[in-house]
Design an enzyme around this catalytic site. Structure first.
Site, short mmCIF file in Angstrom:
data_model
loop_
_atom_site.label_atom_id
_atom_site.label_comp_id
_atom_site.label_asym_id
_atom_site.label_seq_id
_atom_site.Cartn_x
_atom_site.Cartn_y
_atom_site.Cartn_z
N GLY A 179 42.98 39.00 109.36
CA GLY A 179 42.69 40.36 109.96
C GLY A 179 41.19 40.13 110.20
CG ASP A 202 42.98 40.60 114.08
OD1 ASP A 202 43.71 41.20 114.90
OD2 ASP A 202 42.11 40.86 113.27
CG HIS A 241 41.96 50.40 104.68
ND1 HIS A 241 41.06 49.22 104.59
CD2 HIS A 241 42.27 50.83 106.06
CE1 HIS A 241 40.75 49.22 105.70
NE2 HIS A 241 41.22 50.18 106.65
#
Ligand SMILES: C[S@@+](CC[C@H](N)C(=O)[O-])C[C@H]1O[C@@H](n2cnc3c(N)ncnc32)[C@H](O)[C@@H]1O
Length: 284
Positions: A179, A202, A241
């Site tokens: 990512g 990604d 997150h």
């Protein structure tokens, strides 16, 4: 209130005006003259600066000039310098991205999401079930703003990582930035450790067009074929997150297998490096 005040002073160019002023600290009247402000708003500017001074973006000194009333004078704190336009580590874009009208509308829907919505996150409830990443792909302006914001963040973190935490990369031969966006972090690592092979992993629309100093790879799901990259280290910066516990476990298991999947790799001591903001927890 602090966030909206912050957006306003960034929109008005206050941090840049303070930084460029030959007068340091700069008086309220000179600051007001240096930005595009309606002439009736000098005192309103002072009131806007007050909570942001309290929040740590500016320092204020009251200076007495020739027997007149004291006038507030401002300078930038270290946090305030992060608001400067063009600064490689500025948070300017992020503040605007997260405070634009579309994003703010979502906050107004928060209680309805808690009460009635089955969507996993408020963002999806406000976008007919589409994920943040799907929306980014379809909205070039938001996509540009988001990934530019990530670049700013990455520059800040990369500087610290390659100078203060060099030992983290000891023994690492190849690294995949999972990512890794448009590659800012991976480029910084590759430059700091020229013998280390870096790859960015990604989404296809993010990776497309990035063919600079690095390899870029993409898959639409985190775990697809990722195991076969053969890298000894997986870096996850500002990733976990964005997923719930189940998603994080999937990603982490995938990384663990990727860096230590066979006997050969185990000998090379695979690593998973996680960069994430955590709240300070006081354990009693
Ligand atoms: C919060 S950003 C962090 C970007 C970068 N690591 C940084 O710190 O600047 C999360 C990244 O995960 C990427 N991403 C989202 N879904 C993904 C998927 N299924 N596979 C690979 N990357 C994905 C996004 O495109 C984005 O670049």
């Amino acid at each position: 209130m602090i966030s909206m005040a912050l957006k306003c002073i960034v929109d008005l160019g206050v941090p840049d005006a303070i930084s460029k002023s030959p007068e340091q600290p700069v008086s309220l009247s000179n600051l007001a003259a240096a930005i595009p402000l309606h002439p009736s708003k000098n005192d309103a500017l002072r009131r806007l600066m007050r909570p942001l001074t309290h929040a740590g973006f500016f320092t204020t000194t009251a200076v007495l000039a020739g027997g007149e009333e004291a006038e507030d004078h401002y300078s930038l704190t270290t946090a305030g310098k992060l608001l400067l336009r063009g600064d490689s580590v500025n948070t300017l874009l992020r503040d605007r991205l997260f405070l634009d009208a579309t994003t703010m509308t979502l906050w107004g829907m928060l209680s309805a999401w808690y009460l009635y919505s089955a969507d996993a996150v408020p963002f999806e409830a406000g976008h007919d079930g589409a994920s943040f990443w799907e929306c980014m792909e379809k909205d070039p302006a938001q996509k540009k703003a988001f990934y530019e914001t990530m670049v700013g963040d990455s520059k800040l973190v990369a500087g610290v990582l390659v100078s203060e935490c060099r030992e983290v990369f000891d023994g690492v031969e190849s690294l995949v930035d999972v990512g890794g966006g448009t590659g800012t972090m991976a480029v910084a690592i590759a430059r700091a450790f020229p013998k280390l092979n870096c790859t960015v992993f990604d989404l296809p629309h993010v990776v497309a067009g990035n063919r600079g100093e690095l390899y870029y790879r993409s898959y639409t799901a985190f775990c697809h074929d990722f195991l076969f990259f053969g890298d000894t280290c997986a870096l996850l910066q500002w990733i976990l997150h964005d997923w719930d516990d189940e998603g994080c476990l999937k990603i982490l298991k995938c990384c663990r297998e990727a860096v230590a999947g066979d006997e050969e790799k185990k000998k090379k001591k695979g690593k998973v490096i996680i960069v994430v903001l955590t709240p300070k927890i006081n354990l009693t």
